[in-house]
Design a protein around this motif. Structure first.
Motif, PDB file in Angstrom:
ATOM      1  N   LEU A  20     118.608  82.933  91.988  1.00  0.00           N
ATOM      2  CA  LEU A  20     119.263  84.118  92.540  1.00  0.00           C
ATOM      3  C   LEU A  20     119.229  84.171  94.055  1.00  0.00           C
ATOM      4  O   LEU A  20     120.037  84.869  94.675  1.00  0.00           O
ATOM      5  CB  LEU A  20     118.628  85.396  91.964  1.00  0.00           C
ATOM      6  CG  LEU A  20     119.245  85.938  90.674  1.00  0.00           C
ATOM      7  CD1 LEU A  20     119.061  84.955  89.533  1.00  0.00           C
ATOM      8  CD2 LEU A  20     118.643  87.285  90.301  1.00  0.00           C
ATOM      9  N   ALA A  21     118.333  83.414  94.672  1.00  0.00           N
ATOM     10  CA  ALA A  21     118.232  83.420  96.131  1.00  0.00           C
ATOM     11  C   ALA A  21     119.351  82.628  96.792  1.00  0.00           C
ATOM     12  O   ALA A  21     119.666  82.866  97.965  1.00  0.00           O
ATOM     13  CB  ALA A  21     116.879  82.865  96.564  1.00  0.00           C
ATOM     14  N   THR A  53     122.394  93.657  94.542  1.00  0.00           N
ATOM     15  CA  THR A  53     123.831  93.840  94.347  1.00  0.00           C
ATOM     16  C   THR A  53     124.149  93.829  92.859  1.00  0.00           C
ATOM     17  O   THR A  53     123.374  93.299  92.049  1.00  0.00           O
ATOM     18  CB  THR A  53     124.647  92.733  95.039  1.00  0.00           C
ATOM     19  OG1 THR A  53     124.357  91.477  94.402  1.00  0.00           O
ATOM     20  CG2 THR A  53     124.302  92.636  96.521  1.00  0.00           C
ATOM     21  N   ALA A  54     125.299  94.417  92.507  1.00  0.00           N
ATOM     22  CA  ALA A  54     125.690  94.465  91.100  1.00  0.00           C
ATOM     23  C   ALA A  54     125.923  93.062  90.548  1.00  0.00           C
ATOM     24  O   ALA A  54     125.558  92.771  89.402  1.00  0.00           O
ATOM     25  CB  ALA A  54     126.956  95.313  90.942  1.00  0.00           C
ATOM     26  N   SER A  55     126.532  92.182  91.343  1.00  0.00           N
ATOM     27  CA  SER A  55     126.817  90.832  90.858  1.00  0.00           C
ATOM     28  C   SER A  55     125.523  90.072  90.571  1.00  0.00           C
ATOM     29  O   SER A  55     125.416  89.367  89.563  1.00  0.00           O
ATOM     30  CB  SER A  55     127.671  90.060  91.872  1.00  0.00           C
ATOM     31  OG  SER A  55     127.004  89.946  93.115  1.00  0.00           O
ATOM     32  N   SER A  64     122.690  91.434  89.751  1.00  0.00           N
ATOM     33  CA  SER A  64     122.093  92.049  88.560  1.00  0.00           C
ATOM     34  C   SER A  64     122.715  91.492  87.293  1.00  0.00           C
ATOM     35  O   SER A  64     122.020  91.215  86.306  1.00  0.00           O
ATOM     36  CB  SER A  64     122.266  93.577  88.610  1.00  0.00           C
ATOM     37  OG  SER A  64     121.549  94.135  89.682  1.00  0.00           O
ATOM     38  N   ILE A  65     124.031  91.312  87.313  1.00  0.00           N
ATOM     39  CA  ILE A  65     124.710  90.718  86.155  1.00  0.00           C
ATOM     40  C   ILE A  65     124.246  89.281  85.959  1.00  0.00           C
ATOM     41  O   ILE A  65     123.999  88.842  84.827  1.00  0.00           O
ATOM     42  CB  ILE A  65     126.242  90.784  86.353  1.00  0.00           C
ATOM     43  CG1 ILE A  65     126.713  92.243  86.347  1.00  0.00           C
ATOM     44  CG2 ILE A  65     126.962  89.980  85.266  1.00  0.00           C
ATOM     45  CD1 ILE A  65     128.173  92.412  86.717  1.00  0.00           C
ATOM     46  N   ILE A  66     124.128  88.543  87.057  1.00  0.00           N
ATOM     47  CA  ILE A  66     123.642  87.169  86.961  1.00  0.00           C
ATOM     48  C   ILE A  66     122.235  87.148  86.372  1.00  0.00           C
ATOM     49  O   ILE A  66     121.923  86.326  85.498  1.00  0.00           O
ATOM     50  CB  ILE A  66     123.673  86.495  88.349  1.00  0.00           C
ATOM     51  CG1 ILE A  66     125.123  86.223  88.776  1.00  0.00           C
ATOM     52  CG2 ILE A  66     122.872  85.187  88.338  1.00  0.00           C
ATOM     53  CD1 ILE A  66     125.264  85.716  90.189  1.00  0.00           C
ATOM     54  N   SER A  67     121.373  88.042  86.838  1.00  0.00           N
ATOM     55  CA  SER A  67     120.011  88.119  86.317  1.00  0.00           C
ATOM     56  C   SER A  67     120.012  88.391  84.819  1.00  0.00           C
ATOM     57  O   SER A  67     119.222  87.812  84.067  1.00  0.00           O
ATOM     58  CB  SER A  67     119.228  89.203  87.054  1.00  0.00           C
ATOM     59  OG  SER A  67     117.925  89.338  86.519  1.00  0.00           O
ATOM     60  N   PHE A  68     120.908  89.261  84.372  1.00  0.00           N
ATOM     61  CA  PHE A  68     120.970  89.619  82.950  1.00  0.00           C
ATOM     62  C   PHE A  68     121.345  88.418  82.096  1.00  0.00           C
ATOM     63  O   PHE A  68     120.760  88.184  81.033  1.00  0.00           O
ATOM     64  CB  PHE A  68     121.984  90.740  82.744  1.00  0.00           C
ATOM     65  CG  PHE A  68     122.012  91.280  81.346  1.00  0.00           C
ATOM     66  CD1 PHE A  68     121.154  92.282  80.954  1.00  0.00           C
ATOM     67  CD2 PHE A  68     122.906  90.772  80.408  1.00  0.00           C
ATOM     68  CE1 PHE A  68     121.177  92.783  79.652  1.00  0.00           C
ATOM     69  CE2 PHE A  68     122.933  91.257  79.118  1.00  0.00           C
ATOM     70  CZ  PHE A  68     122.067  92.268  78.733  1.00  0.00           C
TER      71      PHE A  68
END
Length: 404
Positions: free
Chosen positions: A52-53, A267-269, A271-275
């Motif tokens: 994510l970084a 960011t929302a994007s 967060s979606i990636i994390s999910f």
């Protein structure tokens, strides 16, 4: 899950049963798979798509879409193993699965390892998806005399239960080669030496993948000719929707099934990636539910679909192992050609940052746009030999065709 009736077997192998929807789905994931392999060798800087970084939505999607390939292929291999058993005696299917599994492991160690590394000294032997399929076939062959409920139960225990070990990496599981090979395999690319500067690159822990193949074997009973097609499509659809529902429920509340819980990001994007950033090495329960759930739905919805696009996918899916071998060597020979065309020399063939993988200097590669262009060229070129080999298989009955 409702199963087909008794598994009637013949004394000798009969004509092979081709299921168009299976070949279409297999062809689709084989094409998608090549994106990841092209990216591995041609993406400049080799950024980690799931970190994510450093990742971006486009980069993460490029990696995420390929998550569906390995589990779908393993699951479909289980279905194919069951159908192969309908044309053989129990002893014959056991021998066939064990021999084919050992053959795949040998291919992985010799031909695919060389294709990936281009290292004639074989300082490292790669154990990834073909090893997992081969080893799973050996285990399935040993269990093939058991009933479908027994095989299915073992498969579900392996798939649903192995994440119990996420917080318990001690003793034999974490400290022995066999433990890592069968169960743990924490992360991709763990090196296990067996001699100075020589060893195995552990990528796929066997038992979770074997469990998935066993579940696919049970689903294969839905594809016998006497099974009601409407009922089969409903079972596939509901099973797929159920798997996805389990994924979203367990993932949202971080209940169980993945060692890396998701969390809200800046960011929302992200967060979606994390999910959706679930664990592949080894395949977590939620990773399996997300990928195989979608595959089951595709199988249900494409059973009666026939058009030019599905016809193209069918060609690739009809010769998956042939395609798999060819795509590795085409990608790697292209790597070598681009290596010299872009001005690199023989002193850069070995890069200590890449270990045993040759022709990967630090300044080599292209943007993601270039990666997709090379991928498209690769799959277009491979269509023609795949079409030829597909026709050859349909018009010949040689014994070795079952192994390639």
């Amino acid at each position: 899950m409702p199963l087909a009736g008794s598994n009637t077997v013949l004394k000798e192998p009969g004509p092979k049963q081709r299921i168009a929807s299976i070949d279409i789905l297999r062809g689709l994931v084989m094409l998608i798979m090549a994106i990841d392999h092209v990216r591995d060798f041609f993406h400049y800087g080799h950024p980690e798509a799931t970190d994510l970084a450093v990742t971006t939505p486009f980069l993460f999607f490029t990696r995420w879409i390929t998550h569906f390939c390995a589990p779908t292929f393993v699951f479909l291999s289980g279905i194919s193993a069951y159908l192969a058993g309908t044309r053989r005696t129990k002893n014959a299917i056991r021998a066939f699965l064990i021999k084919r599994g050992l053959w795949l492991i040998a291919i992985e160690l010799i031909f695919i390892t060389f294709a990936i590394t281009f290292n004639p000294l074989y300082n490292v032997f790669v154990l990834q998806v073909i090893w997992a399929i081969g080893g799973s076939m050996v285990l399935l062959g040993l269990l093939s005399g058991a009933s479908l409920p027994v095989i299915g139960t073992i498969g579900f225990i392996l798939v649903f239960g192995h994440n119990v070990f996420d917080t318990w990496h001690v003793g034999l599981i974490d400290k022995t080669f066999a433990g890592k090979l069968l169960v743990s395999g924490q992360g991709f690319g763990e090196f296990w030496p067996f001699a100075p500067k020589r060893g195995f690159l552990l990528a796929y822990a066997l038992l979770p993948w074997a469990g998935l193949m066993m579940i696919g074997y049970v689903f294969g009973s839905l594809y016998v000719k006497t099974y009601d097609a409407v009922k089969r499509r409903k079972i596939l659809l509901y099973a797929g929707l159920g798997a996805l529902a389990l994924f979203f429920l367990f993932r949202y509340f971080n209940i169980y099934g993945d060692p890396a819980p998701w969390a809200s990001q800046k960011t929302a994007s992200l967060s979606i990636i994390s999910f959706f950033n679930v664990t592949k090495y080894p395949p977590s329960l939620l990773y399996t539910c997300m990928t195989v759930g979608a595959a089951l739905i595709v199988l249900s919805l494409t059973e009666n679909v026939k058009n030019k696009f599905t016809g193209i996918l069918y060609i690739y899916g009809n010769v998956p192992f042939f395609y798999y071998l060819c795509h590795w060597y085409l990608i790697r020979f292209t790597t070598v050609a681009v290596f010299f065309i872009t001005g690199h020399n023989s002193s850069q063939i070995y890069n200590p940052h890449q270990g045993p993988i040759m022709f990967q200097p630090d300044d080599f590669g292209f943007s993601l746009g270039g990666v997709y262009l090379i991928w498209f060229c690769v799959i277009v070129i491979l269509y023609f030999p795949c079409r030829w080999y597909s026709k050859y298989k349909q018009t010949h009955a040689k014994w070795w065709l079952s192994y390639i």
